[in-house]
Design a protein around this motif. Structure first.
Motif, mmCIF file in Angstrom:
data_model
loop_
_atom_site.group_PDB
_atom_site.id
_atom_site.type_symbol
_atom_site.label_atom_id
_atom_site.label_comp_id
_atom_site.label_asym_id
_atom_site.label_seq_id
_atom_site.Cartn_x
_atom_site.Cartn_y
_atom_site.Cartn_z
ATOM 1 N N LYS A 137 0.830 -1.221 0.000
ATOM 2 C CA LYS A 137 0.000 0.000 0.000
ATOM 3 C C LYS A 137 0.860 1.264 0.000
ATOM 4 O O LYS A 137 0.411 2.333 -0.427
ATOM 5 N N LYS A 164 1.276 3.546 -3.121
ATOM 6 C CA LYS A 164 0.314 4.579 -3.520
ATOM 7 C C LYS A 164 0.942 5.977 -3.447
ATOM 8 O O LYS A 164 0.473 6.899 -4.109
ATOM 9 N N ASP A 165 2.008 6.086 -2.666
ATOM 10 C CA ASP A 165 2.708 7.372 -2.582
ATOM 11 C C ASP A 165 3.349 7.747 -3.926
ATOM 12 O O ASP A 165 3.729 8.903 -4.131
ATOM 13 N N GLU A 205 1.886 7.508 -6.909
ATOM 14 C CA GLU A 205 0.896 7.631 -7.986
ATOM 15 C C GLU A 205 1.125 8.869 -8.869
ATOM 16 O O GLU A 205 0.677 8.886 -10.022
ATOM 17 N N MET A 221 -9.315 -1.342 -3.969
ATOM 18 C CA MET A 221 -8.624 -0.445 -4.911
ATOM 19 C C MET A 221 -9.428 0.794 -5.263
ATOM 20 O O MET A 221 -8.876 1.762 -5.780
ATOM 21 N N ASN A 265 -10.726 2.230 -10.244
ATOM 22 C CA ASN A 265 -9.561 1.487 -10.739
ATOM 23 C C ASN A 265 -9.910 0.078 -11.216
ATOM 24 O O ASN A 265 -9.024 -0.781 -11.352
ATOM 25 N N ARG A 277 -1.284 4.412 -13.751
ATOM 26 C CA ARG A 277 -1.686 4.835 -12.399
ATOM 27 C C ARG A 277 -2.723 3.867 -11.833
ATOM 28 O O ARG A 277 -2.675 3.498 -10.648
ATOM 29 N N HIS A 294 -2.471 1.304 -8.513
ATOM 30 C CA HIS A 294 -3.462 1.147 -7.436
ATOM 31 C C HIS A 294 -3.880 -0.310 -7.268
ATOM 32 O O HIS A 294 -4.163 -0.758 -6.155
ATOM 33 N N ALA A 321 -0.886 -1.964 -5.447
ATOM 34 C CA ALA A 321 -0.774 -1.451 -4.074
ATOM 35 C C ALA A 321 -1.932 -1.883 -3.184
ATOM 36 O O ALA A 321 -1.823 -1.823 -1.951
ATOM 37 N N SER A 322 -3.033 -2.322 -3.789
ATOM 38 C CA SER A 322 -4.222 -2.724 -3.015
ATOM 39 C C SER A 322 -4.345 -4.231 -2.861
ATOM 40 O O SER A 322 -5.367 -4.736 -2.404
#
Length: 874
Positions: free
Chosen positions: A521, A524-525, A527, A705, A709, A801, A805, A808-809
């Motif tokens: 996760k 996500k920084d 993105e 997510m 997404n 992008r 997500h 990251a999810s």
């Protein structure tokens, strides 16, 4: 000799294993490899084949497992933890070599050693046969769970069947599926260890005699179960658990009826009948078709396994080998049995038979132990998939077990009557013995009544079980029902199969995500970090190029790397709606033909999967896909705008190539039919976007997510139910949608089968007149969603992008999370981060208990310190 040029050295596969020290240096691996080639395979480099090199490498890697495997079992014996037994008729393990090297942290050392020997590790990895002892999701889930149980340090054992022939090999001939046997053992299996010393008898047939209150099952036919053990290494913790697979062996005595007639040859040949039990995996997925051989397989598994479990329980006693346990009071505290679907549900009456008839416990005590020990996972709500065994078959094959099931049912219905007095309809609905039509035993009902925990495999699936499928049982036992959303192992499904993406992630996050997927996760920084997004694009393009090369070599189809790689890989089944995908293919084809000069986002649509050999409609769907592909791929007007590829013989090792290259994952089952899905999670973790219905785990994926997404379309479960109640008329959708009308008319008229115009009429009739899975109602929503996919793909950074997500999810969908929940909520045990000492390490002394344990291993008496000084030579 398989060699690679030096210029290719930098291109070789590198798996990210930073943070795990190599177990042996490169020189040692080379030496061991050469010793195995010489002493184990009796070959030298002049005559060795690539397969010989594979076996030499496999034995070299297995050497690194052996000490860890023995030490793990010693540790379990000494600590006597609660043991978990995962019973499954399917374990779809795939290949073992790469996974073992990754989990032990020796991948780069082996890679470099082989390179120095002039060998290509990837070429050798391709030689390994898939262990295809499963049909699809259920068997692959069991494999992921085994990986996670070892990685979480649980004292866990998998129990299954060592089929001589796994899931059939699919060949496509003239567009049709044909089946060939999967003779996966023909060259031997370097990963298994036969254990003839633990052979166990399994009885069938016979009769029951009563002696007062005691029952005896006599005059049975005996088959022997021979165990083969496969090591299952955890990731970086030196734990190696065991997968024990049983193989049927004939008794050593001859059938005297033949022998006394002097027919020695017939007496020997008759032994094959006993060994047929483990000859072949049943190839039906989400279909139940009662056959005596299948029932014999199911009982063979549980009878052998329970004897083994009880033997281990009796001989395990912390701190002492003697005396053995004689009381079963602590059995549920030391043993957890998980039933992977209803296939091993005979474990419930078998455990009762052993406890009551053999061990002499009272019925009530035995029942309490059985319920507290067993737990049941449900994997499907499709009525045709639920097991119901005919009473006459059980009566012949397992007469004592039928008696026990009748008595379980009798006592259970008394409890129902007590809780719901006067509700005769409920009694009829809840009886596990079905009286209407052929008298049968409902194995799901038996599993619920005989287990302390029942779980579905996704949140929406578990709710359907409670509200619909097992509503009466939920009202009876609300405390027993749980949800345990499925997961996948990030070791095989990211670290192993997508090393480039693993390295990109590791550069940002380090290595800890491999055992804690929730750490993703933090990505996500990134993105709004355009450089990072372009890195993801680059990785995806490289993976697409590899898959395109494979398709070119395998099928002689040249695909456009810049196209959307749109992939649907899973078993072929009407509820999974591959036909919906076909309707989209035809729609795109018609649009291109209608307006060849219009702007069009190119696509490569790939479908892979096997159809059950007796499933006519599924085989016809495969033929239709191939025929549509033939028309589309050969049309010069279409060119590289659209390509259709049917991926032959889909299996675990092929999934490892396909999934990292996917742009779009198709998860399009009718809402309320797919229990969970795990392919959806693999695509998500590897940065593919999903087009799907709100079904199975798609629901939780979209929650994790964000709906922005994922491409969600179609009816919800409630809308499907509402449509069914109102009465669904598919013809109305056919008549009101011109594009749909055209597609179906082309299928019906023979446009895709000019030599046999009526070939696909069954598909047309099924959709227009019946359409059980409501494709036509969801068609318009699906096409609009696919148009959104194409529009989004035009913007690479936006697409990347969304991929970010997805990756990251993915934390929730690790099988480590699933297994931790099973352990805490169902099995009453706790995952551990304890790392067993490696064979070359000195054990770490954490406390006095560990010091006693280690001194015991070294043969040191209390109060004495082990000496490191060797005695002087005389």
């Amino acid at each position: 000799m398989a060699s690679i040029p030096a210029s290719d050295h930098d291109k070789r596969k590198q798996i990210s294993i930073r943070g795990i020290a190599p177990v042996e240096d490169i020189a040692s691996i080379k030496k061991t490899f050469n010793r195995h080639l010489h002493y184990t395979l009796v070959k030298d480099r002049n005559v060795a084949t690539p397969r010989d090199y594979y076996f030499a490498l496999a034995n070299t890697v297995r050497d690194h497992l052996t000490s860890r495997w023995i030490r793990t079992q010693q540790h379990y014996y000494d600590k006597d933890p609660k043991r978990v037994y995962y019973l499954s008729l399917e374990f779809y393990m795939g290949r073992t070599l790469s996974n073992t090297m990754v989990n032990l942290g020796i991948q780069s050392s082996c890679d470099e050693a082989l390179y120095q020997l002039g060998l290509d590790i990837e070429e050798l990895e391709e030689i390994e046969e898939d262990a295809g002892l499963g049909n699809g999701g259920l068997g692959r889930l069991a494999a992921c769970f085994m990986d996670s149980m070892a990685s979480l340090g649980l004292a866990a054992y998998g129990y299954g069947i060592r089929y001589d022939y796994g899931i059939f090999e699919q060949k496509i001939k003239n567009g049709w599926q044909t089946e060939e046997p999967d003779d996966w053992l023909r060259y031997g299996n370097p990963w298994e260890k036969a254990r003839p010393e633990y052979v166990l008898p399994v009885s069938f047939y016979g009769r029951v005699v009563k002696e007062g209150s005691k029952s005896h099952w006599v005059d049975t036919q005996v088959v022997f179960a021979m165990p083969y053990d496969t090591p299952v290494p955890g990731y970086g913790n030196n734990t190696v658990n065991t997968l024990r697979l049983w193989s049927a062996k004939a008794p050593t005595s001859f059938n005297l009826s033949f022998f006394n007639d002097g027919d020695y040859i017939e007496a020997v040949c008759d032994r094959n009948k006993a060994e047929n039990i483990t000859r072949v995996l049943y190839p039906n997925d989400n279909f139940f078709k009662g056959k005596e051989l299948r029932l014999r397989q199911e009982y063979f598994l549980v009878a052998a396994t329970l004897q083994d479990i009880i033997r281990r329980f009796k001989s395990s006693r912390f701190g002492s080998r003697d005396p053995v346990r004689t009381s079963f009071e602590t059995f549920p505290d030391k043993v957890a049995i998980q039933l992977n679907d209803t296939h091993p549900s005979l474990a419930i009456p078998e455990l009762m038979r052993i406890l009551v008839d053999v061990e002499g416990l009272t019925w009530d005590k035995a029942w309490d132990i059985t319920v507290r020990t067993c737990a049941y996972t449900n994997h499907t709500i499709l009525p045709e998939a639920l097991e119901r065994w005919p009473v006459h078959l059980l009566e012949t094959l397992l007469p004592r077990h039928l008696e026990i099931m009748y008595y379980i049912n009798f006592l259970f219905l008394k409890e129902v009557e007590k809780k719901f007095p006067g509700d005769m309809s409920r009694l009829s609905r809840m009886s596990m013995v079905e009286e209407h039509g052929e008298k049968r035993v409902n194995m799901a009902y038996l599993s619920i009544v005989g287990s302390h925990a029942i779980n579905g495999v996704a949140a929406i699936h578990s709710e359907i079980l409670k509200k619909e499928t097992f509503k009466d049982f939920y009202e009876m036992f609300p405390e027993r029902f749980q949800n345990k959303t499925n997961g996948i192992t990030p070791r095989r499904w990211l670290l192993l199969c997508n090393p480039s993406l693993s390295d990109v992630i590791a550069e940002k996050l380090g290595e800890s995500w491999v055992t804690d997927l929730y750490l993703l996760k933090e990505l996500k920084d990134q993105e709004n970090n355009e450089n990072f997004l372009r890195e993801l694009i680059k990785v995806k393009q490289e993976n697409k190029m590899k898959l395109a090369d494979y398709i070119q070599q395998k099928y002689n189809i040249r695909v456009n790397i810049g196209s959307i790689f749109d992939i649907q890989v899973k078993r072929i089944h009407e509820y999974k709606r591959q036909l919906m995908n076909v309707l989209h293919m035809i729609t795109l084809y018609n649009r291109i033909k209608k307006n060849p000069n219009a702007s069009f986002v190119p696509r490569t649509i790939m479908i892979g999967g096997k159809a059950a050999p007796g499933y006519h409609m599924a085989k016809l769907i495969i033929k239709l896909i191939n025929n549509v592909g033939k028309v589309v791929n050969s049309d010069p007007i279409v060119g590289d705008k659209l390509k259709i590829v049917f991926l032959e013989n889909y299996r675990v090792s092929l999934a490892e190539k396909i999934i990292p290259a996917a742009d779009l994952s198709e998860q399009i089952s009718t809402a309320g039919t797919e229990a969970s899905g795990t392919g959806n999670m693999k695509f998500m973790l590897n940065g593919a976007l999903t087009i799907g219905t709100l079904d199975g785990a798609n629901v939780e994926m979209s929650e994790e997510m964000g709906r922005e997404n994922i491409f969600i379309f179609g009816m919800t479960v409630d809308e499907v139910n509402e449509t069914t109640k109102k009465g669904y008329n598919p013809k109305e959708y056919y008549e009101n949608n011109p594009e749909l009308h055209q597609c179906l008319d082309q299928i019906n008229s023979g446009y895709f089968s000019p030599d046999e115009p009526a070939l696909f009429r069954d598909i047309y009739n099924s959709l227009v007149h019946h359409d059980r899975f409501m494709l036509l109602k969801d068609y318009e929503s699906y096409i609009k969603s696919q148009d959104r996919v194409s529009d989004t793909f035009k913007n690479p950074l936006q697409w990347s992008r969304m991929c970010l997500h997805n990756i990251a999810s993915s934390g929730k969908f690790s099988s480590d999370r699933s297994i931790a929940e099973y352990a805490r909520d169902i099995w009453g045990t706790e995952p551990t981060e304890y790392k067993l000492p490696a064979p070359h390490e000195k054990p770490k002394l954490d406390d006095d208990e560990d010091e006693m344990y280690i001194n015991n291993k070294l043969g040191v008496k209390p109060g004495n310190k082990p000496s490191n000084n060797k005695p002087a030579k005389k």
